[in-house]
Design an enzyme around this catalytic site. Structure first.
Site, PDB file in Angstrom:
ATOM      1  N   SER A 150       0.834  -1.248   0.201  1.00 38.87           N
ATOM      2  CA  SER A 150       0.108   0.154   0.014  1.00 38.87           C
ATOM      3  C   SER A 150       0.865   1.083  -0.210  1.00 38.87           C
ATOM      4  CB  SER A 150      -0.915  -0.143   1.203  1.00 38.87           C
ATOM      5  OG  SER A 150      -2.052   0.788   1.090  1.00 38.87           O
ATOM      6  N   ASP A 402      -8.255  -5.545  -5.445  1.00 37.16           N
ATOM      7  CA  ASP A 402      -8.006  -4.614  -4.550  1.00 37.16           C
ATOM      8  C   ASP A 402      -8.451  -3.173  -5.478  1.00 37.16           C
ATOM      9  OD1 ASP A 402      -6.779  -3.050  -2.957  1.00 37.16           O
ATOM     10  OD2 ASP A 402      -4.792  -3.276  -3.722  1.00 37.16           O
ATOM     11  N   HIS A 427      -5.880  -6.676  -1.024  1.00 33.73           N
ATOM     12  CA  HIS A 427      -4.708  -5.703  -1.087  1.00 33.73           C
ATOM     13  C   HIS A 427      -3.499  -6.227  -0.497  1.00 33.73           C
ATOM     14  CE1 HIS A 427      -3.702  -1.775  -0.791  1.00 33.73           C
ATOM     15  NE2 HIS A 427      -3.676  -1.515   0.409  1.00 33.73           N
TER      16      HIS A 427
END
Lengths: 465, 465
Positions: A150, A402, A427
């Protein structure tokens, strides 16, 4: 019998990990790029050397993102899983202004102190820390591989881009490095949220899309506040338009997070959730619902989201996007300064109420909160958006379940800046610990990661021999 | 007759250039990497578009260094010489805290304001300026080639390294990117100064080496101060040990600068000087001299150095290394913060009095002046020293007559990070305007520069088409 035991073991290792590390502190300057303020403070970093070959084993370095570092150490099982094979030292560095890495203690997030919370300063912290771990040598001994998911994945990639002499390569998982103004359509993120719910149940999207109107209508009726508080187990009543909006924001954020962490196994990464949480919650919306019946269905989803572990007494909807394990206040500031990521919903290609992107009002809201205006072009100028043809030794991995994949690199840029696409991945699933429920393509992705890491280490050894 | 006229013309064009540009101002933030201080100020930049093809002509961008930008615009003739051939726009950007690009007016260099004078901030200024020149586009239209000499050459290289999405390639002339702690021997610089004097005259080095003792001895004798002031045309007398040391520092700096600008033509780049200034001054030391005769010879060198244009009334030896066109006070601060470049003399391999490098005392002196301690490892961590194998599209050129070549890259690192060595070149001779006196190897170097620039532009066009 055995199979069940293994599953239980895995559940335990995910819900409460047994990963062991020492907790360390490293002194960094408040400002790496100026000398007017010469304060210093300490950032936290976690170390595990159980499998490290001190002669020439690599350092696997997690570039911490918006939360306390233990959270990422506990959930980046991939690094732990491969440490022995690579004889690697594991280091997890905490991002300044998160967790306990606070320059001004509990006043750090005040407007008069928060200004040194920037990605550039965090990367410079990490570069200094690596230099220290290498013994301040002109010719550092250990190849360093950066890992991150991320925003941490963005940092891992930027770490390699800006400090290639410090980091030999980077695994940048679910890093939305395209998600800057003018690069991708602002609705990309919510389109993917919607499509994840669409895959999970045939009526799910239509029901959620209808629920906004149902909720707004219902909230104008008598006793609606009482019904909602009781039926949805809300901590606070919903008495006026502002509170209805807060509740809607909370629900929208809930769907986003459910899509993000739609893992094939139970996980407590952001919030405690069952395996395949999107499929789980869509079960409550598997036929076309209306009015109060629809709201009852949404209420059940709320319970899964907020109380899967049975420990929550009520739904604290006023927390908005601040709900869960990440540290939303720091990130909100970053999004209001450097990390401008336009997002919008159209109600057409997604299941949300239409909400356009408006930089002017966004900018004004940021100023009202923090007395700073966001720099719309900052990340593009500083980090180049997708103009990464001069970069090297980075893997960008993205799972197509995601929402952040909407701002990710899905096609390889060169022979050494590669895209890895994980069809059934949420994710940064590839950074999670190996799990019997893993789809084949995440196993494949991890194999590709290991191949690249091996190549980068060989290159480092060759260049330094 | 013609030949003489051409030489005179060239002299005029070098001494007082006719290069034309518009002067422009661009607003930049005081601090690019933090939001606690939100002041802005303006940096100056010069533009010439005479030959620019606005459809797809490149931008040639000079990354200004420690002085006012007009000085570099006037002396970087190479950019002017090739502008027509490349249909290029020329931009010369002034470095913050130099010339008129002062964030706090004439208080900018005060200790309470100087802290934002750093190379990182300057590069971020340049990146913002390029973005503005490109119209803030996600896909910028014009390939940008960075040029710079000396510290400007370091900036050009670092600009490409840190912002490869902004700059397609860099000509980094005489950039001592190795001259950081632990990378090259601290005596490298003065060895080369000495060898330049050794090439110019067989007795020159021995006489200069003997002159320090002669001067120290002489200064203890009666009437020496009077003799020195009169014979050497000093503005101030030399009455005590401190002033003797100041005079010696001035002389050492003189030899360094003579070696740096030892061009085959007359030039006023740092100070007005004849062609081949080292050979010129060594004529006064062409036999073994002693005592007063030796000091008379040194006095004649002082005259060439300080009064070649006949406009100086006396030698202002107390200015030390602040003499000449560069802005020594800003650079001194940079050397005391980020740009730590160890220098020493041994008296063995060089012609100077022995003076060891001692970081502790250097550091203390910096603190006394500026209340900051230099960061010994900063440039290595931030800019990587010679670990440039991940970089691309940079040419490092160095003249072997140039003392700064001691910290330069003299061997190609890869197929796109190349070294160009100019046998008979002084400090960034290749960036000077073409001159009939140019040695063959500088012409060759300029040809290589042009080939590389062509390649980088083609790559940019291909990537953006």
């Amino acid at each position: 019998m055995w199979e069940k035991a293994i599953v239980v073991l895995f559940l335990i290792s995910i819900v409460k990990s047994e990963y062991k590390y020492t907790t360390n502190w490293f002194k960094v300057p408040l400002d790496h790029f100026g000398f007017q303020r010469n304060e210093e403070f300490q950032i936290k970093y976690l170390v595990n050397e159980d499998h490290w070959d001190k002669n020439n084993g690599p350092i696997f370095f997690y570039t911490g993102n918006e939360g306390q570092i233990e959270l990422f150490a506990q959930h980046t099982g991939f690094m732990w899983d491969i440490a022995e094979e690579f004889k690697a030292k594991l280091v997890f560095a905490e991002h300044r202004y998160y967790g306990e890495s606070m320059p001004f203690g509990n006043k750090s997030l005040d407007n008069e102190h928060i200004g040194y919370l920037t990605s550039e300063q965090a990367l410079a912290d990490y570069a200094d820390l690596v230099d220290y771990l290498q013994g301040h040598e002109v010719n550092p001994k250990y190849p360093v591989i950066a890992f991150g998911g991320s925003y941490g994945g963005m940092l891992a990639a930027y770490f390699r881009m800006k400090y290639p002499h410090v980091v030999a390569g980077a695994i940048a998982a679910s890093a939305p490095v395209h998600m800057y103004p003018g690069m991708v359509p602002c609705e990309a993120y919510h389109r993917i949220v919607t499509s994840s719910f669409g895959i999970a149940g045939s009526k799910c999207v239509a029901n959620i899309r209808a629920s906004w109107g149902a909720l707004r209508n219902f909230s104008t009726t008598a006793n609606s506040s009482e019904w909602l508080q009781k039926n949805w187990k809300l901590c606070d009543p919903v008495r006026n338009a502002t509170e209805v909006q807060q509740l809607i924001d909370f629900l929208q954020s809930m769907y986003e997070i459910l899509a993000m962490v739609n893992y094939p196994f139970a996980s407590d990464f952001l919030v405690p959730l069952p395996a395949e949480p999107v499929r789980t919650v869509c079960q409550y919306l598997n036929e076309t619902l209306k009015g109060q019946a629809l709201l009852e269905g949404i209420g059940k989803i709320l319970q899964v989201y907020t109380n899967y572990n049975g420990r929550s007494k009520c739904v604290d909807y006023k927390k908005g996007s601040d709900y869960g394990n990440l540290d939303a206040s720091g990130w909100d500031y970053q999004a209001c300064t450097e990390m401008v990521m336009p997002m919008c919903t159209t109600g057409q290609n997604d299941m949300f109420e239409p909400r356009p992107w408006n930089f002017t009002s966004y900018s004004k809201a940021c100023y009202d909160k923090y007395k700073v205006y966001p720099k719309e072009g900052f990340a593009r100028i500083q980090y180049g958006g997708d103009k990464l043809d001069a970069a090297s030794n980075i893997v960008f991995s993205n799972g197509l379940l995601d929402p952040w994949a909407g701002g990710g690199i899905l096609n390889s840029i060169s022979s050494s800046v590669k895209a890895v696409v994980i069809l059934n991945g949420a994710h940064h699933l590839d950074l999670m610990p190996a799990n019997p429920s893993d789809p084949e393509n995440v196993k494949l992705a991890r194999g590709i990661h290991k191949d690249n890491i091996r190549t980068w280490i060989s290159e480092f050894v060759e260049a330094n021999s």
